[in-house]
Design an enzyme around this catalytic site. Structure first.
Site, PDB file in Angstrom:
ATOM      1  N   PHE A  52       0.693  -1.315   0.076  1.00 35.87           N
ATOM      2  CA  PHE A  52       0.088  -0.205  -0.017  1.00 35.87           C
ATOM      3  C   PHE A  52       0.843   1.252   0.094  1.00 35.87           C
ATOM      4  CE2 PHE A  52      -3.809   2.760   1.003  1.00 35.87           C
ATOM      5  CZ  PHE A  52      -4.536   2.188   0.278  1.00 35.87           C
TER       6      PHE A  52
ATOM      7  N   HIS B 102       7.566   5.554   0.570  1.00 28.81           N
ATOM      8  CA  HIS B 102       8.225   4.339   0.156  1.00 28.81           C
ATOM      9  C   HIS B 102       8.982   4.638  -1.252  1.00 28.81           C
ATOM     10  CE1 HIS B 102       4.779   2.576   2.436  1.00 28.81           C
ATOM     11  NE2 HIS B 102       5.869   1.958   2.973  1.00 28.81           N
TER      12      HIS B 102
ATOM     13  N   ASP C 269       9.962   5.284  11.224  1.00 22.24           N
ATOM     14  CA  ASP C 269      10.181   4.210  12.239  1.00 22.24           C
ATOM     15  C   ASP C 269      11.463   4.040  12.753  1.00 22.24           C
ATOM     16  OD1 ASP C 269       7.703   2.840  11.512  1.00 22.24           O
ATOM     17  OD2 ASP C 269       8.175   2.862   9.584  1.00 22.24           O
TER      18      ASP C 269
END
Length: 275
Positions: free
Chosen positions: A28, A33, A146
């Site tokens: 997704f 990304h 992250d």
């Protein structure tokens, strides 16, 4: 662009590339990304991407079943971004019958997400190690959103002598500051409007830090007040830690990192900012 679902087929195709950058994803895809993919392509000449929603990093009450998935859309985006190889395994491929091995990481994995999501980092470390063994990249690319996961990956790569360079790229944000995430699509309109408060809270903590504030209680208090005022009182953590150890220090060091984890309806939002 070549797409493979089995380990053996991917390994055969990988032999054609002397140098390979790698971007592991759960699919997704969003602009964050794709930015990693473009950088990996530019720095290595060829790039591989994995798409795999890893069941072992989700807890029993987390959103594995509802995690957004759209592999056809992902593949179209990856092709446009210049991806060379895509690894698209099923859980049965990576975790065949009889699979019984997990990697446990201590230290940087013990705090924050490690406490809030028991077993999460073990699942991450296990699947990323498997992917590194399959893909055999020279460099692997991760997003700073992250931050603790990046520290965990760096830790086990060093500890296990895995020959891959870990490249951490800046957080990709929406125009209003919200950190891009695949889960953002599940925010209600009301919570989407509130969500930029995480970035605003981090900016306020950074402003206080730049003004000379080093008392962790004061900085954490400012984070919480900002979130509560914005209508996001369901706070998992709002803290300032040493960016190397992920442990709280008071007074905080010059290497301070502010981190947030907040529940916004069904979506758990995380963000961070070096102070």
């Amino acid at each position: 662009m070549q797409v493979f679902e089995t380990i053996s087929a991917f390994r055969t195709a990988r032999k054609a590339y002397a140098t390979l950058g790698f971007v592991p994803t759960m699919g997704f895809l969003h602009e964050g990304h794709l930015g990693l993919v473009r950088r990996a392509k530019a720095e290595n000449g060829a790039v591989a991407v994995s798409i795999f929603v890893n069941p072992t990093q989700f807890g029993p009450n987390e959103d594995y079943a509802s995690y957004p998935r759209d592999p056809d859309r992902d593949l179209a985006l990856l092709k446009d971004a210049g991806t060379d190889l895509v690894f698209l395994p099923t859980p049965e491929i990576l975790y065949p019958s009889g699979f019984a091995t997990r990697i446990e990481v201590g230290g940087v994995a013990d705090e924050l997400e490690g406490q809030s999501r028991p077993g999460h980092f073990s699942g991450v470390a296990t699947v990323v190690t498997k992917l590194f063994n399959i893909v055999q990249p020279q460099r692997a690319y991760f997003g700073q959103k992250d931050a603790q996961q990046c520290a965990v990956v760096r830790r086990f790569v060093a500890d296990l002598d895995i020959p891959v360079e870990i490249v951490v790229c800046d957080i990709a944000r929406e125009n209003d500051g919200l950190a891009r995430s695949s889960r953002n699509v599940r925010l209600t309109p009301e919570n989407r409007q509130k969500a930029p408060a995480l970035y605003q809270a981090l900016q306020e903590a950074a402003r206080l830090f730049r003004s000379g504030e080093r008392n962790v209680d004061v900085l954490e208090g400012a984070l919480r007040v900002s979130l509560i005022k914005a209508g996001l009182p369901d706070i998992d953590y709002a803290t300032v830690v040493n960016a190397d150890t992920f442990r709280r220090e008071d007074p905080c060091s010059e290497n301070a990192l502010a981190l947030l984890a907040v529940q916004a309806g069904v979506v758990r939002l995380i963000d961070n900012m070096p102070l």
